[in-house]
Design a protein around this motif. Structure first.
Motif, PDB file in Angstrom:
ATOM      1  N   GLU A 135       0.222  -8.571 -53.157  1.00 37.33           N
ATOM      2  CA  GLU A 135       0.355  -9.111 -51.806  1.00 37.33           C
ATOM      3  C   GLU A 135       1.474 -10.147 -51.747  1.00 37.33           C
ATOM      4  N   ASN A 136       1.677 -10.693 -50.571  1.00 40.51           N
ATOM      5  CA  ASN A 136       2.830 -11.563 -50.278  1.00 40.51           C
ATOM      6  C   ASN A 136       4.140 -10.787 -50.341  1.00 40.51           C
ATOM      7  N   ARG A 137       4.061  -9.485 -50.141  1.00 39.30           N
ATOM      8  CA  ARG A 137       5.268  -8.661 -50.161  1.00 39.30           C
ATOM      9  C   ARG A 137       6.136  -8.980 -48.943  1.00 39.30           C
ATOM     10  N   ALA A 138       7.457  -9.047 -49.172  1.00 38.71           N
ATOM     11  CA  ALA A 138       8.377  -9.358 -48.078  1.00 38.71           C
ATOM     12  C   ALA A 138       8.482  -8.170 -47.122  1.00 38.71           C
ATOM     13  N   ILE A 139       8.211  -8.413 -45.831  1.00 35.52           N
ATOM     14  CA  ILE A 139       8.402  -7.399 -44.798  1.00 35.52           C
ATOM     15  C   ILE A 139       9.205  -8.021 -43.665  1.00 35.52           C
ATOM     16  N   THR A 140       9.806  -7.181 -42.839  1.00 36.22           N
ATOM     17  CA  THR A 140      10.653  -7.667 -41.756  1.00 36.22           C
ATOM     18  C   THR A 140       9.840  -8.464 -40.733  1.00 36.22           C
ATOM     19  N   ASP A 141      10.361  -9.612 -40.357  1.00 40.02           N
ATOM     20  CA  ASP A 141       9.712 -10.447 -39.346  1.00 40.02           C
ATOM     21  C   ASP A 141       9.814  -9.740 -37.989  1.00 40.02           C
ATOM     22  N   PRO A 142       8.680  -9.379 -37.379  1.00 38.59           N
ATOM     23  CA  PRO A 142       8.752  -8.652 -36.103  1.00 38.59           C
ATOM     24  C   PRO A 142       9.372  -9.470 -34.976  1.00 38.59           C
ATOM     25  N   ASN A 143       9.389 -10.787 -35.120  1.00 41.22           N
ATOM     26  CA  ASN A 143       9.969 -11.644 -34.081  1.00 41.22           C
ATOM     27  C   ASN A 143      11.443 -11.946 -34.306  1.00 41.22           C
ATOM     28  N   ASN A 144      11.910 -11.679 -35.500  1.00 42.78           N
ATOM     29  CA  ASN A 144      13.325 -11.897 -35.820  1.00 42.78           C
ATOM     30  C   ASN A 144      13.676 -10.987 -36.990  1.00 42.78           C
ATOM     31  N   THR A 145      14.220  -9.823 -36.701  1.00 41.24           N
ATOM     32  CA  THR A 145      14.424  -8.783 -37.714  1.00 41.24           C
ATOM     33  C   THR A 145      15.462  -9.149 -38.766  1.00 41.24           C
ATOM     34  N   SER A 146      16.146 -10.269 -38.576  1.00 39.57           N
ATOM     35  CA  SER A 146      17.114 -10.708 -39.588  1.00 39.57           C
ATOM     36  C   SER A 146      16.437 -11.440 -40.739  1.00 39.57           C
ATOM     37  N   PHE A 147      15.134 -11.723 -40.591  1.00 36.48           N
ATOM     38  CA  PHE A 147      14.420 -12.484 -41.609  1.00 36.48           C
ATOM     39  C   PHE A 147      13.146 -11.749 -42.021  1.00 36.48           C
ATOM     40  N   SER A 148      12.424 -12.349 -42.963  1.00 35.88           N
ATOM     41  CA  SER A 148      11.246 -11.691 -43.526  1.00 35.88           C
ATOM     42  C   SER A 148      10.042 -12.617 -43.474  1.00 35.88           C
ATOM     43  N   ILE A 149       8.863 -12.022 -43.609  1.00 36.07           N
ATOM     44  CA  ILE A 149       7.615 -12.761 -43.756  1.00 36.07           C
ATOM     45  C   ILE A 149       6.858 -12.179 -44.950  1.00 36.07           C
ATOM     46  N   ALA A 150       6.021 -12.993 -45.581  1.00 33.30           N
ATOM     47  CA  ALA A 150       5.312 -12.561 -46.794  1.00 33.30           C
ATOM     48  C   ALA A 150       3.902 -12.119 -46.430  1.00 33.30           C
ATOM     49  N   GLU A 151       3.789 -10.915 -45.870  1.00 40.13           N
ATOM     50  CA  GLU A 151       2.487 -10.442 -45.417  1.00 40.13           C
ATOM     51  C   GLU A 151       2.159  -9.032 -45.899  1.00 40.13           C
ATOM     52  N   GLY A 152       3.015  -8.400 -46.655  1.00 38.29           N
ATOM     53  CA  GLY A 152       2.733  -7.051 -47.128  1.00 38.29           C
ATOM     54  C   GLY A 152       1.665  -7.036 -48.209  1.00 38.29           C
ATOM     55  N   LYS A 153       0.853  -5.964 -48.224  1.00 41.99           N
ATOM     56  CA  LYS A 153      -0.203  -5.847 -49.227  1.00 41.99           C
ATOM     57  C   LYS A 153      -0.430  -4.377 -49.536  1.00 41.99           C
ATOM     58  N   VAL A 154      -0.509  -4.051 -50.852  1.00 37.06           N
ATOM     59  CA  VAL A 154      -0.709  -2.668 -51.281  1.00 37.06           C
ATOM     60  C   VAL A 154      -1.739  -2.627 -52.409  1.00 37.06           C
ATOM     61  N   ARG A 155      -2.252  -1.412 -52.667  1.00 37.74           N
ATOM     62  CA  ARG A 155      -3.230  -1.230 -53.738  1.00 37.74           C
ATOM     63  C   ARG A 155      -2.954   0.079 -54.458  1.00 37.74           C
ATOM     64  N   SER A 156      -3.181   0.070 -55.771  1.00 44.66           N
ATOM     65  CA  SER A 156      -3.019   1.260 -56.611  1.00 44.66           C
ATOM     66  C   SER A 156      -4.262   1.414 -57.479  1.00 44.66           C
ATOM     67  N   ARG A 157      -4.771   2.656 -57.571  1.00 42.79           N
ATOM     68  CA  ARG A 157      -5.933   2.947 -58.394  1.00 42.79           C
ATOM     69  C   ARG A 157      -5.686   4.194 -59.221  1.00 42.79           C
ATOM     70  N   GLY A 158      -6.408   4.312 -60.347  1.00 41.24           N
ATOM     71  CA  GLY A 158      -6.229   5.530 -61.112  1.00 41.24           C
ATOM     72  C   GLY A 158      -6.918   5.522 -62.458  1.00 41.24           C
ATOM     73  N   VAL A 159      -6.529   6.515 -63.273  1.00 39.50           N
ATOM     74  CA  VAL A 159      -7.108   6.750 -64.584  1.00 39.50           C
ATOM     75  C   VAL A 159      -5.988   7.017 -65.580  1.00 39.50           C
ATOM     76  N   ASP A 160      -6.082   6.424 -66.763  1.00 36.55           N
ATOM     77  CA  ASP A 160      -5.190   6.718 -67.896  1.00 36.55           C
ATOM     78  C   ASP A 160      -6.013   7.282 -69.042  1.00 36.55           C
ATOM     79  N   VAL A 161      -5.545   8.365 -69.654  1.00 36.43           N
ATOM     80  CA  VAL A 161      -6.186   8.935 -70.836  1.00 36.43           C
ATOM     81  C   VAL A 161      -5.107   9.173 -71.884  1.00 36.43           C
ATOM     82  N   GLU A 162      -5.387   8.808 -73.133  1.00 33.53           N
ATOM     83  CA  GLU A 162      -4.389   9.011 -74.183  1.00 33.53           C
ATOM     84  C   GLU A 162      -5.051   9.360 -75.501  1.00 33.53           C
ATOM     85  N   VAL A 163      -4.394  10.260 -76.246  1.00 37.05           N
ATOM     86  CA  VAL A 163      -4.777  10.617 -77.607  1.00 37.05           C
ATOM     87  C   VAL A 163      -3.508  10.559 -78.450  1.00 37.05           C
ATOM     88  N   SER A 164      -3.516   9.793 -79.538  1.00 39.30           N
ATOM     89  CA  SER A 164      -2.309   9.680 -80.365  1.00 39.30           C
ATOM     90  C   SER A 164      -2.687   9.476 -81.826  1.00 39.30           C
TER      91      SER A 164
END
Length: 727
Positions: free
Chosen positions: A559-588
């Motif tokens: 989170e706190n990802r930089a996204i374009t400020d909707p009120n002034n597109t020349s600047f940014s705001i720190a409101e972006g948020k994303v999530r990643s999920r998954g599984v890792d399997v390994e044999v070595s």
């Protein structure tokens, strides 16, 4: 092979033979602590491997995070020569291309930091604009192996994305004399020579040295694309006392490359244009030159069997020069090639002159203490990282259109970079971070181990931009970023439970933060991006420790990802948020003494948790260029009986379909690789290696593929012959 290869291969040989006392025997050192690791260092790799995740000396089974090792055996069998080629074999790593550079992603996020012997530096091309970064990857042949931790490593990293960390473990001097190397030749004039000599420099072996020299020269399956590289690496070990080791070393690397910056266009509708794989749509004068100096030192003192003090320092000085002139219409208005219009416009001429200085220092203390009738581990360190970057950007406007089927790279005249420029800007960027880490591994019961740790970090960022020339007119404006100081406490919790002597369950939580350069409407730099990684899994050691297996479930939020400020597109705001999920399997490791195997599978889904723009709505796929399913396998079998001098390997990499930000689709694909090795004697072997042996046509994963460019065809079928020798 270029002329320098012929000369520099002889000079280090003579110098090394003079420096090192030649003995009449060669000794082979192997590590028993990391399965399948064919090492040629005197020290065990157990310590360095597991310090990558937490800073504690832990085995893979003890480490409460996903860890992989690209071993020396894999590197030799598959003919890997670059960090990029090694990462293509690592579980869960998505290799993409960005502005002429290769970059790595794990679990949908970039890997921005690479460690060398545990000290961080910036991954090549990982800046806010890869064209303005000067760092480059060091040649793979100075490393013994590469460790990969997937997920955030908040206790050991400076400032990075939460995708993961690479730790490249350098080759170190050996206590016994050895001399080895290899020659290789392959498709598209792929020529390479490596010379590696190591051993004691005095009679009692308290001073040891190692020297590696590398020369490489290759063309490409693409017309006009080529690269040459030379690397020199030297390191000395001094036993100041039986308990004190001093290590000093240095590396120099220089490369010249004619790269493919924008790839080829797609046909109308985003489908394959069918252009030959050899198509190159850049000018003959385009180039990417790197020069890198590295110096490092380490002092280690063992007070006793339980307490070790270690001090390290690493410094990189990087330079790069890029001249860019290539066809590429990278705006959304271009719809692709049609039967009646086979033209693509030049994407201007651009010039980047970059340099950077990086300094990393760390003092760490590892030890043990007794409490409640049990022995516990404790670790502490102080860490300092600074990066100073400079960049000059020059641009000459040129949007001339050319027919891609008849384009001649030599027909584009080289520009006068000191002439009539449209733009000339200068950038500086300065980041420092000071951090202190304290943690303990409490052995609660015989089978329970709890790791509790925290890292307190302070980050300072500033920089400036000087607009010397804008729109062809003298500008002179100077903009200095306000210095921003941010503090962050990063917790780490890891729990390991041994179901049996061979199997452990684990759970971990850690966080990380990354300073960013985007500014808000008040001119202030945004708060750092923050992230966290939660993971649970199970690990096992089978067949007496020869084979490692692991299964992990993970979730990352950023989170706190930089996204374009909707009120002034020349600047940014720190409101972006994303999530990643998954599984890792390994044999070595080794299923039998004759059969080695490495297999990794990753399932990954990610999404935006908040809407970041009209194109990135909440609930949509955050990392469309990351395959949902990735599978990588390579096995090597030593033939029995009368054929014992022969071994054969086969491998496969497979992935499901991907997309790009601009909806350029790539279907799933499978690539097959193989090798046959013949060991003439203990000192001489021959290896024939084939990549993409079915000649599959496919496009590399890329976040910003668009109709008019950034579409890079993967390498067609190729063959490589490698001759390994040792004395």
């Amino acid at each position: 092979m270029s002329d320098y290869c012929q000369s520099f291969l002889l000079k280090p040989l003579c110098a090394s033979l003079f420096a090192i006392s030649i003995q009449s025997f060669a000794a082979e050192n192997t590590s028993s602590d990391v399965t399948q690791l064919e090492t040629i260092q005197a020290e065990s790799n157990k310590s360095s491997s597991m310090k990558t995740a937490t800073g504690l000396e832990l085995t893979q089974k003890e480490t409460p995070q996903s860890v992989s090792v690209v071993t020396q055996e894999q590197i030799k069998d598959q003919g890997l020569t670059t960090v990029t080629s090694a990462m293509k074999q690592a579980t869960g790593i998505n290799v993409i291309r960005d502005s002429g550079r290769f970059r790595f992603q794990s679990r949908g996020f970039y890997i921005d930091q690479i460690e060398e012997d545990g000290l961080s530096s910036t991954v090549a091309g990982s800046g806010s604009n890869p064209l303005r970064t000067s760092s480059s990857f060091t040649d793979l042949d100075i490393y013994d192996h590469i460790e990969v931790v997937r997920g955030a490593t908040g206790l050991t990293q400076a400032y990075s994305e939460p995708g993961g960390t690479l730790n490249a473990v350098r080759k170190h001097p050996t206590k016994d004399f050895q001399m080895q190397g290899y020659l290789q030749a392959g498709s598209w004039n792929n020529l390479r020579s490596v010379f590696d000599v190591s051993g004691p420099l005095n009679a009692n072996k308290t001073v040891r040295g190692r020297f590696v020299a590398i020369g490489a020269d290759s063309d490409s399956f693409k017309n006009n694309v080529s690269k040459d590289n030379k690397t020199f690496y030297g390191v000395l070990d001094f036993d100041l006392t039986p308990a004190t080791l001093l290590r000093i070393g240095a590396m120099y690397q220089k490369s010249h490359e004619v790269p493919d910056y924008f790839g080829i266009p797609m046909a109308s509708g985003g489908v394959d244009s069918g252009l030959p794989a050899s198509t190159y749509l850049g000018s003959s004068w385009s180039k990417l030159d790197f020069e890198k100096y590295n110096a490092f030192a380490e002092l280690e003192h063992k007070f006793n069997d339980d307490w070790i003090l270690n001090a390290q320092i690493n410094s990189n000085w990087n330079k790069s020069l890029q001249n860019v002139g290539a066809l590429g219409q990278l705006g959304t208005s271009y719809s692709g090639l049609t039967s009646s219009n086979q033209k693509v416009a030049m994407n201007n001429y651009q010039y980047y002159d970059n340099s950077s200085d990086e300094l990393t220092a760390k003092i760490s203390l590892n030890g043990k203490y007794n409490l409640f009738n049990a022995t516990h581990d404790v670790f502490a360190n102080l860490n300092y990282v600074s990066t100073y970057e400079k960049s000059e950007w020059r641009r000459i406007l040129n949007s001339t259109s050319y027919n891609v089927t008849t384009f001649d790279p030599t027909s584009v005249a080289a520009p006068n970079w000191n002439g009539a420029l449209n733009l000339n800007w200068f950038y500086t960027n300065y980041i420092t971070q000071t951090a202190a880490t304290l943690g303990t591994r409490v052995n609660l019961l015989q089978d329970f181990h709890l790791t509790l740790a925290g890292r307190y970090a302070q980050s300072i960022t500033n920089g400036s931009t000087y607009y010397a020339l804008t729109g062809g007119k003298t500008d002179g404006e100077y903009a200095k970023n306000r210095e921003v100081k941010k503090n962050k406490f990063i917790p780490y919790i890891g729990l390991t439970y041994y179901l049996t002597d061979n199997t452990s369950l684990y759970a971990s939580h850690t966080e990380i933060f990354k300073p960013q350069s985007a500014r808000n409407s008040s001119g202030q730099i945004l708060d750092p991006v923050v992230g966290k990684n939660d993971e649970i899994g199970v690990k096992s050691e089978l067949f007496g420790g020869r084979l490692n297996t692991s299964l992990a479930l993970f979730q990352i939020e950023q989170e706190n990802r930089a996204i374009t400020d909707p009120n002034n597109t020349s600047f940014s705001i720190a409101e972006g948020k994303v999530r990643s999920r998954g599984v890792d399997v390994e044999v070595s490791g080794k299923v039998t003494n004759d059969l080695a195997v490495f297999a990794g599978y990753t399932y990954n889904k990610s999404k935006y948790l908040k809407t970041e723009s009209s194109s990135y709505a909440a609930g949509t796929n955050f990392s469309k260029h990351t395959p949902e399913h990735m599978f990588k396998l390579y096995s090597q079998y030593q033939l029995p009986g009368a054929l014992e001098k022969w071994s054969a390997g086969v491998g496969v990499t497979a992935q499901t379909d991907t997309n790009s930000l601009y909806n350029i689709y790539q279907g799933g694909y499978t690539l097959w690789n193989a090798n046959i090795r013949y060991s003439y004697s203990e000192n001489l072997s021959f290896n024939v290696i084939g990549d993409n042996i079915t000649n599959k046509r496919y496009y590399e994963n890329n976040r910003v593929r668009i109709n008019g460019g950034n579409n890079f065809l993967g390498s067609p079928a190729s063959v490589l012959v490698r001759v390994d020798w040792k004395y």
